[in-house]
Design an enzyme around this catalytic site. Structure first.
Site, mmCIF file in Angstrom:
data_model
loop_
_atom_site.group_PDB
_atom_site.id
_atom_site.type_symbol
_atom_site.label_atom_id
_atom_site.label_comp_id
_atom_site.label_asym_id
_atom_site.label_seq_id
_atom_site.Cartn_x
_atom_site.Cartn_y
_atom_site.Cartn_z
ATOM 1 C CG HIS A 20 -2.313 0.421 0.976
ATOM 2 N ND1 HIS A 20 -2.866 0.536 -0.291
ATOM 3 C CD2 HIS A 20 -3.318 0.773 1.834
ATOM 4 C CE1 HIS A 20 -4.132 0.931 -0.187
ATOM 5 N NE2 HIS A 20 -4.426 1.083 1.074
ATOM 6 C CG ASN A 68 -9.208 4.733 5.215
ATOM 7 O OD1 ASN A 68 -8.543 4.188 4.346
ATOM 8 N ND2 ASN A 68 -10.011 4.070 6.019
ATOM 9 C CG ASP A 93 -1.774 0.857 -3.359
ATOM 10 O OD1 ASP A 93 -1.944 2.055 -3.043
ATOM 11 O OD2 ASP A 93 -2.484 -0.057 -2.913
ATOM 12 C CG ASN A 114 -10.592 3.087 1.418
ATOM 13 O OD1 ASN A 114 -11.682 3.189 0.872
ATOM 14 N ND2 ASN A 114 -10.276 2.049 2.195
#
Length: 205
Positions: A20, A68, A93, A114
């Site tokens: 991530h 987020n 990513d 997100n």
């Protein structure tokens, strides 16, 4: 022309090597290329660096808000320096691409990512550029969270690092606003997506 380069990821050593954080890795590489040091900027909830290229001020940013809430950081810096969405590039990513594949595109949906979702909300627009760094897909939607928060095996990690090095060569074009040339350069010489098994190569006569 791009005035703000953003890399998405999660802060903290426990996340540093996870898939991530591919966007963070790209910004780290760009910072080395530009010989600048990312520093904590409380006003922008992130690590940031300013560089000057041919008289043009550029910003590099790694939001430290966790994925987020990435838009909180991006929006704060963009608003303060009056940087428009189309002058922002976000490296992140990409599940839909195999490790080693990288593509540049402008606009579109957040695709369930997100970090992009929050940037959309904070900027009030999806018209920013995205540098999509392939990390592969686990094959099952229920395993995605675990997949992105794990470290890639060495062969996949090497492929991701090679895609970062490949795409980084286009940074002067991005700064110059030569987006068509940058797109053509970045979107070539990348691993092809595996063809579905049902597709059969026609025999040549």
């Amino acid at each position: 022309m791009i005035k703000l380069f953003v890399g998405l990821g999660n802060p903290g050593p426990e996340y540093a090597a996870t898939r991530h954080n591919a966007g963070f890795w790209w910004i780290d590489a760009l910072a080395r290329e530009l010989k600048v040091q990312l520093q904590p900027e409380r006003s922008y909830w992130g690590l940031a660096a300013r560089a000057t290229v041919q008289g043009q001020a550029l910003w590099l940013l790694q939001p430290q808000t966790f994925m987020n809430l990435s838009g909180k950081s991006v929006g704060a810096l963009a608003r303060f320096f009056k940087i428009q969405p189309e002058q922002i590039l976000v490296a992140h990513d990409e599940l839909d691409f195999a490790p080693g594949q990288v593509k540049l595109k402008k606009g579109g949906s957040h695709g369930g990512h997100n970090g992009l979702r929050d940037i959309h909300a904070q900027l009030g627009s999806g018209d920013y550029w995205r540098l999509r760094l392939g990390i592969g897909h686990p094959g099952d939607k229920s395993e995605v969270t675990s997949w992105v928060l794990k470290k890639a095996p060495s062969d996949q990690q090497q492929a991701i690092e090679e895609s970062i090095a490949h795409s980084l060569k286009a940074w002067p074009l991005l700064v110059a606003g030569a987006m068509d040339k940058a797109t053509a350069q970045i979107n070539t010489n990348t691993p092809p997506r595996p063809k579905p098994p049902r597709q059969e190569r026609k025999e040549q006569s």
